[in-house]
Design a protein around this motif. Structure first.
Motif, PDB file in Angstrom:
ATOM      1  N   ARG A   1     -71.630  18.357  39.061  1.00 57.30           N
ATOM      2  CA  ARG A   1     -72.382  17.494  39.976  1.00 57.30           C
ATOM      3  C   ARG A   1     -71.832  17.608  41.384  1.00 57.30           C
ATOM      4  O   ARG A   1     -72.584  17.680  42.356  1.00 57.30           O
ATOM      5  N   VAL A   2     -70.509  17.636  41.498  1.00 59.31           N
ATOM      6  CA  VAL A   2     -69.883  17.747  42.817  1.00 59.31           C
ATOM      7  C   VAL A   2     -70.260  19.074  43.468  1.00 59.31           C
ATOM      8  O   VAL A   2     -70.666  19.123  44.634  1.00 59.31           O
ATOM      9  N   ALA A   3     -70.172  20.153  42.705  1.00 58.30           N
ATOM     10  CA  ALA A   3     -70.490  21.477  43.259  1.00 58.30           C
ATOM     11  C   ALA A   3     -71.940  21.535  43.722  1.00 58.30           C
ATOM     12  O   ALA A   3     -72.244  22.062  44.794  1.00 58.30           O
ATOM     13  N   ALA A   4     -72.839  21.002  42.910  1.00 61.32           N
ATOM     14  CA  ALA A   4     -74.253  21.031  43.284  1.00 61.32           C
ATOM     15  C   ALA A   4     -74.497  20.166  44.517  1.00 61.32           C
ATOM     16  O   ALA A   4     -75.251  20.550  45.422  1.00 61.32           O
ATOM     17  N   ALA A   5     -73.836  19.009  44.566  1.00 58.50           N
ATOM     18  CA  ALA A   5     -74.009  18.115  45.718  1.00 58.50           C
ATOM     19  C   ALA A   5     -73.571  18.792  47.002  1.00 58.50           C
ATOM     20  O   ALA A   5     -74.229  18.672  48.052  1.00 58.50           O
ATOM     21  N   LEU A   6     -72.473  19.522  46.921  1.00 56.34           N
ATOM     22  CA  LEU A   6     -71.943  20.155  48.127  1.00 56.34           C
ATOM     23  C   LEU A   6     -72.778  21.356  48.567  1.00 56.34           C
ATOM     24  O   LEU A   6     -72.596  21.876  49.670  1.00 56.34           O
ATOM     25  N   GLU A   7     -73.697  21.789  47.689  1.00 60.18           N
ATOM     26  CA  GLU A   7     -74.612  22.851  48.114  1.00 60.18           C
ATOM     27  C   GLU A   7     -75.803  22.261  48.865  1.00 60.18           C
ATOM     28  O   GLU A   7     -76.648  22.980  49.380  1.00 60.18           O
TER      29      GLU A   7
ATOM     30  N   ILE B   1     -67.606   8.533  50.160  1.00 58.18           N
ATOM     31  CA  ILE B   1     -66.175   8.471  50.483  1.00 58.18           C
ATOM     32  C   ILE B   1     -65.377   9.258  49.446  1.00 58.18           C
ATOM     33  O   ILE B   1     -64.491  10.052  49.783  1.00 58.18           O
ATOM     34  N   GLY B   2     -65.702   9.050  48.180  1.00 56.95           N
ATOM     35  CA  GLY B   2     -65.008   9.765  47.109  1.00 56.95           C
ATOM     36  C   GLY B   2     -65.166  11.267  47.251  1.00 56.95           C
ATOM     37  O   GLY B   2     -64.223  12.040  47.062  1.00 56.95           O
ATOM     38  N   LEU B   3     -66.367  11.673  47.592  1.00 54.35           N
ATOM     39  CA  LEU B   3     -66.651  13.098  47.764  1.00 54.35           C
ATOM     40  C   LEU B   3     -65.840  13.659  48.929  1.00 54.35           C
ATOM     41  O   LEU B   3     -65.284  14.761  48.852  1.00 54.35           O
ATOM     42  N   SER B   4     -65.759  12.902  50.008  1.00 54.19           N
ATOM     43  CA  SER B   4     -64.991  13.359  51.168  1.00 54.19           C
ATOM     44  C   SER B   4     -63.522  13.513  50.821  1.00 54.19           C
ATOM     45  O   SER B   4     -62.873  14.475  51.249  1.00 54.19           O
ATOM     46  N   LEU B   5     -63.003  12.566  50.036  1.00 53.17           N
ATOM     47  CA  LEU B   5     -61.603  12.661  49.603  1.00 53.17           C
ATOM     48  C   LEU B   5     -61.396  13.940  48.803  1.00 53.17           C
ATOM     49  O   LEU B   5     -60.429  14.682  49.011  1.00 53.17           O
ATOM     50  N   ARG B   6     -62.319  14.172  47.874  1.00 50.65           N
ATOM     51  CA  ARG B   6     -62.182  15.351  47.013  1.00 50.65           C
ATOM     52  C   ARG B   6     -62.240  16.636  47.835  1.00 50.65           C
ATOM     53  O   ARG B   6     -61.424  17.537  47.662  1.00 50.65           O
TER      54      ARG B   6
END
Lengths: 484, 181
Positions: free
Chosen positions: B137-143, B95-100
């Motif tokens: 971490r966010v950038a890597a996760a979104l890859e 959810i946090g990632l989606s918000l970001r």
């Protein structure tokens, strides 16, 4: 949060080039060992190599397809920048001379040059490290290091070029040996960090590897003849023992005596040997090259690190400090998530300005210029341990347990503002220009707000031109700065 | 996904919001022809993000609300606190990632975005907050294509995703009914 001090205006970082080309955020920059090339790596999965057109100080003619030169930017008027330095023209003609692509399948997070400048290593989120060599005028991939389970975040060559260290989200630090025939063999895999490892850096003498992690700690690793062991962990033992959040970057001072670290906890910490207080004065820090020059007279012994936190620089950054670099001048540059670049130094920046100006004069006159003899520092009216250098932030210094010999101003000892033995020239080796004053409190000497339009991810001083600083950012640009 | 973490979420109505034009405006922005971004605008961007588990939006489940948003347009700062429906929700990071991601896509690049759990709303609050704040971490996760598609499903227009989720819900109900008989 931060009150700029008048003294800060005496030094500044002037933008000399703004390099566009990357199609995504730029994560890291690295200077070649001779300082003539700058490599940058990006979320666009490429590496770009930038260099300066020889001798050019006027605007380029029709730009070649691969040339991506933008000199200056809106806020800097190139004509007013035309400075007095002739070593590097105020308007620098930098261009992209190579693009390394079609290798990694994901973001390239970090790059490192081999000590002889002939090879490059790239660390990628695709869990591999690639080794490149220059064949004629073309960069070719010659090897691939596989082993990490997921994103590799940093890669670094040791000073003699035999070993490469890597680290990543799988919490491990890997050490690889470079063998003949472009072969690389993994010689050790170090577990120990409990989280993502963000950075690894070798001590300038080799023998000692530092790693920085999301677990808030810094680990030091030494070779015991058989394997690499963790000889010290900085932090992680409760409040007050180290950083209180992710450590993003680490950097050794030019003498290999002190370590700087920066963190998501908004501070920079300077670590020094517990034995450091014993023999004050510049003499003991003289570098003669090789490990024999380090650790003499009560300083840090790389094979037996005993670091503790001597100084914490806090109050200067409002968001995560992603990168820092302790340059050959003894100055520390940092880049943060508020788009700022800071430069920290010891002692009086006004003194530093005098020194820098003197060195500019000298350089203009050529190698025959006279040397400035050591200048005793009268800016030392603050006790070591007194608060606040020249910045508005809070500089807290922990007095050593055993009492430091360098506790007060010692004008007669001639704390050199310019460390110059008559043979060293600006830009040559780490004992060249040292505008700071050893033993004096740290302060913020200059700060560029909105250095970029987004987070600054990496800052690196040029090894051969110690006043030249490179930075890169989420704004997709690489920028070059000159310290005046 | 046979067991929902929170099988009986409390569902709220989507609020109708009326924007009241305030007299206090940043004159420089007005001169530029630009309205300052405020909490309501941020809320409008995120209120219809789908919950990963239930066929409802984050607003309907009270995961986000306008009063948990802080905006400083001048400095370019946005802070969003969100409240998962249960304290041990394993979807909190998603959810946090989606918000970001939603805010990164909608806001000018000058904005710094902070996404955090509402204090006390989660058993691993510090750990989740730290991950969401680590841009590497966010950038890597979104890859990661799987994770990215999960995020995109949360961000997709309500109707498609809600239909999808409601169909899944119906299939589960049918399945349960079949095994019960």
């Amino acid at each position: 949060l931060f009150q700029p001090c008048q003294k800060m205006d005496c030094l500044s970082l002037e933008l000399v080039a703004s390099l566009a080309g990357h199609q995504d955020r730029v994560w890291s920059v690295a200077w070649s060992p001779k300082g003539d090339f700058l490599a940058s790596c990006s979320g666009d999965k490429t590496v770009r190599i930038w260099t300066r057109r020889a001798g050019a100080t006027s605007p380029p003619a029709a730009a070649a397809p691969s040339a991506a030169t933008i000199t200056g930017n809106d806020s800097v008027n190139p004509t007013t920048c035309a400075g007095s330095n002739t070593i590097i023209g105020a308007q620098q003609q930098w261009y992209c001379c190579a693009i390394l692509d079609q290798c990694h399948s994901r973001t390239i997070r970090n790059i490192a040059w081999s000590p002889n400048g002939k090879a490059l290593a790239t660390a990628s989120f695709d869990a591999t490290v690639a080794i490149w060599e220059l064949a004629g005028s073309v960069w070719e991939q010659v090897a691939e290091l596989e082993g990490h389970e997921n994103e590799v975040k940093c890669v670094t060559w040791n000073p003699d070029g035999r070993l490469i260290a890597t680290c990543g989200r799988d919490r491990s630090v890997w050490i690889w040996e470079s063998l003949p025939g472009r072969e690389f063999e993994c010689v050790d895999v170090k577990q120990g960090h409990t989280q993502d490892v963000k950075a690894v850096r070798w001590h300038p003498a080799g023998e000692l590897l530092v790693s920085a992690s999301y677990d808030d700690t810094i680990k030091l690793w030494n070779y015991d003849g058989d394997e690499w062991v963790c000889s010290q962990t900085l932090g992680g033992c409760g409040p007050g023992s180290g950083h209180s959040s992710t450590v993003w970057d680490v950097s050794w001072d030019p003498d290999g005596q002190r370590l700087a670290s920066c963190s998501d906890d908004l501070t920079i910490k300077l670590w020094e040997s517990r034995a450091a207080g014993a023999a004050p004065g510049p003499g003991r820090l003289a570098v003669s090259g090789g490990s024999g020059g380090y650790g003499g007279g009560g300083g840090l012994v790389p094979s037996r690190p005993d670091l503790r936190c001597g100084t914490t620089l806090s109050g200067y950054h409002g968001r995560t400090i992603f990168s820092l670099d302790w340059g050959p001048t003894g100055l520390i540059a940092s880049g943060d998530g508020e788009d700022c670049i800071c430069v920290f130094g010891q002692g009086d920046p006004e003194m530093a300005r005098v020194v820098l100006r003197a060195s500019e004069e000298e350089a203009r006159q050529g190698p025959a210029g006279t040397n400035t003899s050591s200048v005793s520092c009268d800016g030392g009216d603050e006790r070591r341990g007194g608060g606040g250098g020249s910045g508005g932030g809070d500089t807290t210094e922990v007095d050593p347990d055993d009492g430091s010999g360098a506790s007060g101003p010692d004008a007669d000892a001639g704390v050199s503002a310019l460390r110059d033995d008559g043979k060293e020239r600006l830009g040559k080796g780490s004992t060249g220009l040292r505008p700071g004053q050893e033993g004096q409190p740290w302060g913020l000497w200059t700060r560029v707000q909105s250095a970029h339009d987004a987070d600054v991810n990496c800052v690196r001083w040029n090894p051969a031109h110690p006043r030249l600083l490179a930075s890169c950012s989420d704004d997709r640009l690489v920028k070059l700065w000159w310290l005046r | 996904m046979s067991e929902l973490i929170n099988p009986n979420p409390i569902v709220h109505e989507r609020k109708s919001t009326i924007r009241i034009k305030s007299d206090h405006r940043n004159e420089a922005l007005v001169a530029e022809g630009r309205e300052p971004i405020d909490a309501l605008e941020i809320f409008d961007h995120i209120r219809d993000i789908n919950d990963p588990e239930h066929p409802y939006t984050l607003e309907q489940l009270n995961v986000v609300s306008e009063d948990q948003i802080e905006v400083d347009d001048d400095r370019g700062r946005v802070s969003v606190q969100f409240t998962p429906t249960v304290a041990h929700c394993s979807m909190a990071t998603l959810i946090g990632l989606s918000l970001r991601v939603k805010l990164m896509r909608c806001l000018p690049p000058r904005f710094k975005i902070d996404i955090k759990l509402s204090p006390g709303s989660h058993s691993s609050e510090a750990a989740v907050n730290k991950q969401l704040a680590d841009k590497e971490r966010v950038a890597a996760a979104l890859e990661n294509p799987n994770l990215l598609s999960m995020v995109n499903r949360c961000l997709s227009p309500p109707q498609e995703s809600v239909n999808e989720q409601q169909q899944q819900q119906q299939q589960r109900n049918v399945g349960e009914a079949a095994t019960a008989s």
